[in-house]
Enzyme design. Structure first.
Site, PDB file in Angstrom:
ATOM      1  N   GLU A   1      -6.022  10.460   3.928  1.00 23.60           N
ATOM      2  CA  GLU A   1      -5.483   9.220   2.465  1.00 23.60           C
ATOM      3  C   GLU A   1      -5.316   7.969   3.232  1.00 23.60           C
ATOM      4  OE1 GLU A   1      -1.685  10.555  -0.275  1.00 23.60           O
ATOM      5  OE2 GLU A   1      -2.384   7.792  -0.897  1.00 23.60           O
ATOM      6  N   GLY A   2      -6.140   6.822   2.364  1.00 28.48           N
ATOM      7  CA  GLY A   2      -5.844   5.697   2.667  1.00 28.48           C
ATOM      8  C   GLY A   2      -5.161   5.207   1.824  1.00 28.48           C
ATOM      9  N   ALA A   3      -4.731   3.640   1.593  1.00 25.94           N
ATOM     10  CA  ALA A   3      -3.631   3.291   0.781  1.00 25.94           C
ATOM     11  C   ALA A   3      -4.591   2.526   0.247  1.00 25.94           C
ATOM     12  CB  ALA A   3      -2.343   2.531   1.844  1.00 25.94           C
ATOM     13  N   GLY A   4      -3.964   2.147  -0.804  1.00 24.97           N
ATOM     14  CA  GLY A   4      -4.663   0.935  -2.035  1.00 24.97           C
ATOM     15  C   GLY A   4      -5.475   1.422  -2.176  1.00 24.97           C
TER      16      GLY A   4
ATOM     17  N   THR B   1      -2.598  11.013  -3.357  1.00 29.00           N
ATOM     18  CA  THR B   1      -1.793  11.634  -3.068  1.00 29.00           C
ATOM     19  C   THR B   1      -1.963  13.019  -3.720  1.00 29.00           C
ATOM     20  OG1 THR B   1      -0.212  10.371  -2.193  1.00 29.00           O
ATOM     21  CG2 THR B   1       1.081  12.004  -1.919  1.00 29.00           C
TER      22      THR B   1
ATOM     23  N   LYS C   1      -1.628  10.394   6.275  1.00 30.15           N
ATOM     24  CA  LYS C   1      -1.777   9.312   5.797  1.00 30.15           C
ATOM     25  C   LYS C   1      -1.101   8.028   6.587  1.00 30.15           C
ATOM     26  CE  LYS C   1      -0.139   6.471   2.632  1.00 30.15           C
ATOM     27  NZ  LYS C   1      -0.589   6.247   1.062  1.00 30.15           N
TER      28      LYS C   1
ATOM     29  N   SER D   1       3.703   2.361   3.844  1.00 29.95           N
ATOM     30  CA  SER D   1       4.638   0.559   3.286  1.00 29.95           C
ATOM     31  C   SER D   1       5.908   0.971   2.436  1.00 29.95           C
ATOM     32  CB  SER D   1       3.846  -0.562   3.609  1.00 29.95           C
ATOM     33  OG  SER D   1       2.428  -0.099   2.356  1.00 29.95           O
TER      34      SER D   1
ATOM     35  N   ASP E   1       4.946   9.698   0.610  1.00 28.30           N
ATOM     36  CA  ASP E   1       3.224  10.386   0.213  1.00 28.30           C
ATOM     37  C   ASP E   1       3.128  11.219   1.042  1.00 28.30           C
ATOM     38  OD1 ASP E   1       2.691   9.189  -1.506  1.00 28.30           O
ATOM     39  OD2 ASP E   1       0.631   7.802  -0.957  1.00 28.30           O
TER      40      ASP E   1
END
Ligand SMILES: Nc1ncnc2c1ncn2[C@@H]1O[C@H](COP(=O)(O)OP(=O)(O)O)[C@@H](O)[C@H]1O
Ligand SMILES: [Mg+2]
Length: 227
Positions: free
Chosen positions: A111-114, A20, A41, A45, A50
């Site tokens: 932006e992905g997550a993880g 982020t 984003k 979750s 973010d």
């Protein structure tokens, strides 16, 4: 800037890697240069912080729901958090949202997550979305002992052509380790040095705008945006 529309997908070796921060720095820098930039984003979750940071960095023009259409309560992988709420998010709809929103921007940041292979939706992870968007990967990783392995594994999970278009950002930890100074050099034995960037530790409670006033940060983000 080439003027060609492009999508950068900000992924990482882990959650908390600095994705982020890097996305916000890129968005704010591009905006400051007069580039029409969008930041997304798509799945959150356990809170939408973010998305709020990205909204501030792009400076209006995008609503929170536009930046982050899918959000789920549980602070676990979005795919599982959605399942717990009886919801299904599919690759095609996320791709469609980004592709359609990206038409209004010269540069689109996602932006992905993880990490790269963290499950995002019912039928996809960050890698699937990155490939479906034909985006250039930005792999963000904490500059600690072990990062060379983590970055090489992430790069190995990408098709060769996409790997060649990848950039790696090594984010300095609050307290440098013995490996922090040597990781970039070691990684460069496997991956082009010109595509490896180093983000310094910015301190606690830093601002994106303030960080970009530091010459070393501005130079690094400029290089990353123009690579
Ligand atoms: N270079 C940095 N200097 C100072 N704090 C940082 C830096 N990079 C990341 N952080 C902090 O570390 C935490 C995790 O970073 P974040 O960008 O949210 O990671 P991710 O998006 O990969 O989960 C955040 O609190 C962020 O402000
Ligand atoms: Mg993040």
């Amino acid at each position: 800037m080439s003027g060609v529309k492009r999508i950068l997908f900000i992924t990482g070796t882990d959650t908390g890697a600095g994705k982020t921060v890097v996305t916000a720095l890129l968005a704010q820098w591009l905006r400051g240069r007069g580039v029409a930039v969008g930041a997304f984003k798509p799945l959150c979750s356990g809170g939408r912080d973010d998305a709020r940071i990205l909204r501030d960095a792009v400076g209006g023009g995008l609503s929170l729901d536009g930046i982050n259409p899918w959000h789920f309560r549980a602070a676990i992988a979005p795919a599982l958090a959605a399942r717990r709420e009886g919801k299904t998010v599919r690759l095609a709809e996320v791709r469609e949202h980004i592709v359609s929103a990206a038409k209004g921007f010269e540069v689109t940041l996602v932006e992905g997550a993880g990490g790269l292979m963290s499950p995002l939706g019912a039928d996809f992870d960050s890698r699937d979305l990155l490939l479906a968007l034909r985006a250039a990967p930005v792999i963000v990783a904490p500059n600690k002992l072990g990062v060379v392995n983590q970055v090489r594994l992430t790069l190995a999970a990408l098709p060769a052509g996409v790997r060649a278009r990848s950039r790696v950002v090594l984010v300095a930890p609050a307290k440098a380790e013995a490996a922090t100074g040597s990781n970039a050099g070691l990684l460069a034995e496997y991956f082009p040095a010109g595509n490896i960037f180093k983000l310094p530790w910015l301190g606690r409670g830093f601002s994106v705008e303030g960080a970009l006033k530091k010459a070393v940060v501005e130079k690094m983000i400029k290089g990353l945006a123009e690579a």
